[in-house]
Design a protein around this motif. Structure first.
Motif, short mmCIF file in Angstrom:
data_model
loop_
_atom_site.label_atom_id
_atom_site.label_comp_id
_atom_site.label_asym_id
_atom_site.label_seq_id
_atom_site.Cartn_x
_atom_site.Cartn_y
_atom_site.Cartn_z
N TRP A 199 0.84 -1.19 0.00
CA TRP A 199 0.00 0.00 0.00
C TRP A 199 0.88 1.24 0.00
O TRP A 199 1.91 1.28 0.68
CB TRP A 199 -0.87 0.04 1.26
N TYR A 200 0.42 2.27 -0.70
CA TYR A 200 1.12 3.56 -0.68
C TYR A 200 0.12 4.65 -0.32
O TYR A 200 -0.99 4.67 -0.85
CB TYR A 200 1.67 3.92 -2.06
N ILE A 201 0.51 5.53 0.62
CA ILE A 201 -0.28 6.72 0.88
C ILE A 201 0.60 7.89 0.47
O ILE A 201 1.72 8.03 0.97
CB ILE A 201 -0.68 6.84 2.38
N ASN A 202 0.10 8.71 -0.46
CA ASN A 202 0.88 9.82 -1.00
C ASN A 202 2.28 9.37 -1.42
O ASN A 202 3.28 9.95 -1.02
CB ASN A 202 0.96 10.97 0.00
N GLU A 203 2.32 8.32 -2.19
CA GLU A 203 3.56 7.78 -2.78
C GLU A 203 4.50 7.14 -1.75
O GLU A 203 5.58 6.68 -2.10
CB GLU A 203 4.35 8.87 -3.55
N GLU A 204 4.09 7.15 -0.48
CA GLU A 204 4.97 6.58 0.53
C GLU A 204 4.49 5.18 0.90
O GLU A 204 3.30 4.99 1.16
CB GLU A 204 4.95 7.48 1.77
N GLN A 205 5.43 4.24 0.90
CA GLN A 205 5.08 2.85 1.21
C GLN A 205 4.63 2.73 2.66
O GLN A 205 5.29 3.23 3.56
CB GLN A 205 6.30 1.98 0.96
N ILE A 206 3.49 2.11 2.87
CA ILE A 206 2.93 1.98 4.22
C ILE A 206 3.31 0.62 4.79
O ILE A 206 3.07 -0.42 4.21
CB ILE A 206 1.40 2.16 4.21
N ASN A 207 3.90 0.72 5.95
CA ASN A 207 4.46 -0.47 6.56
C ASN A 207 4.15 -0.40 8.05
O ASN A 207 5.03 -0.29 8.86
CB ASN A 207 5.98 -0.41 6.28
N SER A 208 2.87 -0.37 8.37
CA SER A 208 2.54 -0.23 9.78
C SER A 208 1.26 -0.98 10.11
O SER A 208 0.74 -1.73 9.29
CB SER A 208 2.39 1.24 10.13
#
Ligand code: NAG
Ligand code: NAG
Ligand code: NAG
Ligand code: NAG
Length: 293
Positions: A169-178
């Motif tokens: 998943w990406y939120i605003n191009e940032e990979q989400i790892n949480s």
């Protein structure tokens, strides 16, 4: 009436067929026009030996042999490892080859080559192209707009494949790892000749003031297959902060005023009594105590 030219044509055709009666014929090489990444596919070679014994069926990809079937050999099948080619041996034979778990590099020109027995070893071949297309993952479960305090719940779902895929998943191009990412979950689809699986990765978070202030965020997910990233369409979700409607607001204000008024009167009651008492005591003192100097 049959015209002389036609008669000649028919005659020469018959003569040609007579002379080539023992010719091995390759009728068709059948491959699906579009094969999907992560699936299996069947390559079919349809030939007519015209009574000749079969010597070999060979398959080539981009000029390199990857499969050989020789009925007189034991084992009959021989495979040569080539990038992008994984053969399902149990389902492959003299007429078809089943490729498993297609990757993008499975695309290419496939040739089937058929040879008759000695002494003629007549050989025929036919080329056909295979294209592996990638189906991108999709996002579902999203609303267009969220109010502050609401939960955003979405799923990223891969296309049906013969294997699990890694989703991101990406939120605003940032990979989400949480912790707001959950899963993966797997859904199994049982078709006639293959076991397919879709991979699902969830995303859930509560809309807070920082989301509201930025107004919207871009969500995207990707399926990673080897070194390839297949990106979903980007989804833009908007955040709003609805004020309470007027009737609710005026009720709230009235209620608040009432509570305030009640609290004032309760709080002030002892003070008034105390004041009255003090006044009463003072008056009593003035009356009963004689003024002495
Ligand atoms: C596959 O391609 C062939 C030739 O290009 C065409 O005739 C045929 O209709 C196509 N089949 C499908 C299912 O698209
Ligand atoms: C996401 O997928 C999971 C597992 O399949 C399912 O339980 C859940 O309801 C889905 N959520 C949304 C928002 O579609
Ligand atoms: C990201 O996830 C990996 C495991 O998938 C973990 O090892 C790593 O610590 C995580 N990084 C952050 C910044 O959360
Ligand atoms: C808002 O939510 C995001 C995602 O859940 C989180 O990373 C961030 O810390 C939150 N911000 C505030 C101000 O609570």
């Amino acid at each position: 009436m049959i015209r002389p030219e036609t008669a000649l044509f028919v005659f020469s055709l018959l003569a040609f067929q007579a002379s080539s009666v023992n010719n091995v014929k390759l009728l068709n090489v059948r491959v699906p026009n579009h094969t999907v990444l992560g699936r299996n596919t069947k390559l079919e070679c349809i030939y007519d030996l015209q009574g000749e014994p079969l010597y070999s069926v060979k398959w080539y990809k981009d000029g390199k042999e990857f499969f050989r079937y020789l009925p007189k050999n034991e084992p009959k099948i021989q495979v040569f490892e080539k990038p992008g080619i994984f053969i399902d041996l149990d389902k492959s034979n003299s007429n078809e080859v089943v490729l498993k778990s297609l990757v993008l590099s499975s695309s290419g020109i496939y040739r089937c080559e058929v040879s008759g027995e000695a002494p003629s070893f007549q050989t025929v071949f036919k080329d056909t192209s295979l294209n592996t297309v990638a189906e991108r993952p999709s996002i579902d479960g999203l609303q267009l707009e969220y109010n502050v305090g609401e939960m955003v719940n979405a799923n990223c779902t891969s296309s049906k494949m013969t294997f699990h895929t890694h989703l991101i998943w990406y939120i605003n191009e940032e990979q989400i790892n949480s912790t707001i990412v959950h899963g993966p979950y797997f859904k199994i689809h049982n078709t006639d000749d293959e076991l397919l699986v879709t991979t699902v990765l969830g995303l859930s978070f509560k809309v807070n003031d920082s989301h509201y202030r930025s107004g919207h965020i871009n969500l995207k997910c990707a399926a990673q297959l080897e070194s390839i990233y297949l990106h979903s369409d980007e989804q833009i979700i908007k955040f709003t902060k609805h004020l309470p409607t007027e009737s609710i607001m005026s009720n709230t204000v009235r209620l608040a005023n009432k509570i305030q008024a009640t609290s004032i009167s309760i709080q002030n009651t002892p003070k008034i009594i105390l004041l009255a008492c003090v006044l009463l005591i003072c008056l009593q003192n003035n009356i009963h105590f004689p003024i002495s100097y």
